[in-house]
Design an enzyme around this catalytic site. Structure first.
Site: not given
Ligand code: NDP
Length: 485
Positions: A155, A231, A233-235, A253, A287, A465
């Site tokens: 994002n 990223g 929450t599930a991840t 985060e 987020c 952070e």
């Molecule tokens: P994801 O959780 O899908 O992915 C985040 C990152 O993790 C990507 O680089 C992804 O790679 C990688 N990833 C996915 N699966 C795994 C795994 N099993 N092990 C290690 N790495 C993995 O999130 P999104 O990219 O869809 O981002 C959106 C989410 O991020 C939203 O829920 C948002 O709220 C959250 N977010 C939180 C923030 C905060 O500061 N709290 C700030 C910004 C966003 P790939 O893309 O290749 O799948």
């Protein structure tokens, strides 16, 4: 700087590495046009081993380097990103679909600030000492962790990628970093920048590819001592489970379902501006976006009408032009957002505006645009008010009392950020203390000071952070006790 070209390569040991025999290539799509415009390498286990080996080689020199020399390296990277700001912004716009003006004003300047801030912060970072009367003294040594992993989402691609990498490097660690496969381009440009800046080989390694393969392998690698992840929450839960048996240090985060509390005594215009920005900035894909808007009953009807008027004026379209809202990041994400609107309808929500894909035309005929959407009439317990949508979709609902506002705000499993809009500062402070969130903004939203702790509670994450918190995360404290004898 040279153009990244159409193939995005891994950055390992100070070089851009050509894909190995049989390497998988992934398509990179411009969300505004729906067209493939480049490809990226899906990093393999061997790529990870090479990156870890390069980081191991670089670590002794990097951690032993004089702090001012290390800081100068980070300053140089900041300087070069700043010089190439327009190219970086154009790449971010093409990769992510966000308005070019936003990438130019926010994303890329913030990446510059991240490097510059931590270059300076590390020169001021100090640790404690504890005297035991006249018999002994303790001091705390803070050493780098070693090799650390930084994984970031799509994002705010370069903004969040550098928010992790800069403090990790400043603290003397070597880094294996992975951007989202959906938005790899500015990370690839950062690699070129680091080469030009003369960053020692192996200090930073960038691996591209899929999260559930290379991302997961980074988390599992025994030589990687900590994971800083932003990223979903599930991840985050998956990463926590994978990292637990190795007792890795984790900073997570995660997602948010952030409430916006509007009181009758708010500054009307300022609040409307703030609520609009917080709901729809970056197509609602931040987020921190305020996706649940609660308005005090006595002004509810007027505030809702004023908000709808503002929404109707939002310009949606080709992100290269003067627009307020560009494309969502991918076709899959667009469908996820539209499905969430479908769920809201099924739950009995009234769609006050938007709710559909927007056809933009021209070169963006096949782009992934969604109308800004406001939904009314849904209770707190429904899916729409409980689950993160991460798009230009917000709900609006009245509240009667301060007590009810606090209960509604706290009524989800998330706890990232909230904003309060009121000219009664006593009340705002009182409420701030009762809100279960990592960040409370009063009469503002996304006003960031990089020294402050950043992060959430509950399902929004673990750890903080920013500022000293980030430098503490990326270092290991050791107590040294000296007896005076
Ligand atoms: P994801 O959780 O899908 O992915 C985040 C990152 O993790 C990507 O680089 C992804 O790679 C990688 N990833 C996915 N699966 C795994 C795994 N099993 N092990 C290690 N790495 C993995 O999130 P999104 O990219 O869809 O981002 C959106 C989410 O991020 C939203 O829920 C948002 O709220 C959250 N977010 C939180 C923030 C905060 O500061 N709290 C700030 C910004 C966003 P790939 O893309 O290749 O799948």
């Amino acid at each position: 700087m040279t153009a990244t070209g159409s193939l995005i390569r891994n950055y390992i040991g100070g070089e851009l590495v050509a894909p190995g025999e049989g390497a998988t290539l992934l398509d990179n799509i411009n969300p505004a046009t729906g067209k493939v415009y480049s490809q990226l390498v899906d990093a393999s286990e061997q790529d990870l081993q090479a990156a870890v080996a390069a980081a191991e080689d670089a670590l002794p020199g990097w951690r032993a380097m004089d702090i001012t020399a290390r800081a100068r390296h980070l300053e140089k990277v900041a300087e070069l990103i700043e010089r190439d700001l327009d190219k970086f912004a154009a790449a971010e716009c093409e990769d992510n679909g966000k308005p070019l003006s936003l990438a130019r004003a926010v994303d890329i300047p913030r990446a510059v600030d991240n490097f510059r801030f931590f270059a300076r912060a590390i020169t001021q970072f100090a640790s404690e000492s504890h005297a035991m009367g006249e018999s002994a003294i303790n001091y705390t040594l803070r050493s780098p962790l070693g090799i650390v992993g930084c994984i970031s989402p799509w994002n705010l691609p370069l903004y969040l990628f550098t928010w992790k990498i800069a403090p990790a490097l400043a603290a003397g660690n070597c880094v294996i970093a992975k951007p989202s496969e959906v938005t790899p381009k500015t990370a690839a440009m950062l690699a070129e920048t680091c080469i030009e800046a003369g960053l020692p080989a192996g200090v930073l390694n960038i691996l591209h590819g899929r999260g559930n393969t290379i991302g997961s392998a980074i988390v599992a690698h025994p030589k990687i001592k900590a994971i800083s992840f932003t990223g979903g929450t599930a991840t985050g839960a998956r990463i926590a489970a994978e990292a637990a048996p190795q007792f890795k240090k984790l900073s997570l985060e995660l997602g948010g379902k952030n409430p916006t509390l509007v009181f009758a005594d708010c500054d009307w215009e300022k609040t409307l501006d703030g609520v609009m920005r917080s709901a729809f900035a970056n197509q609602g894909q931040i987020c921190l976006c305020g996706s649940r808007i609660y308005v005090e009953q006595s002004i509810y009807a007027d505030f809702k009408a004023a908000l709808l008027q503002r929404i109707a004026k939002l310009r949606i379209g080709d992100p290269l032009t003067e627009v307020d809202q560009g494309a969502l990041v991918s076709e899959a994400h667009m469908h996820k957002v539209l499905n969430a609107v479908g769920t809201a309808r099924a739950e009995g929500g009234q769609i006050l505006c938007g709710g559909r894909q927007r056809q933009v035309g021209g070169r963006c005929d096949d782009g992934f645009f969604v109308e800004p959407t406001l939904i009314e009439g849904l209770p707190i317990g429904c899916k729409t008010n409980q689950q993160e949508i991460f798009g230009p979709v917000a709900t609006i609902q009245p509240f009667e009392s301060e007590e009810e506002a606090v209960q509604l705000a706290n009524g989800t499993s998330y706890g990232l950020a909230t904003s309060i809009w009121s000219e009664n500062l006593s009340r705002s402070h009182r409420i701030a203390g009762r809100l279960d969130f990592g960040i409370v903004w009063i009469n503002c939203w996304l006003q960031r000071d990089l020294r402050t702790p950043f992060g959430g509670v509950k399902n929004s994450g673990v750890g903080r952070e920013g500022g000293w918190e980030a430098l503490r995360f990326f270092t290991e404290p050791k107590n040294v006790c000296i007896d005076y004898g």
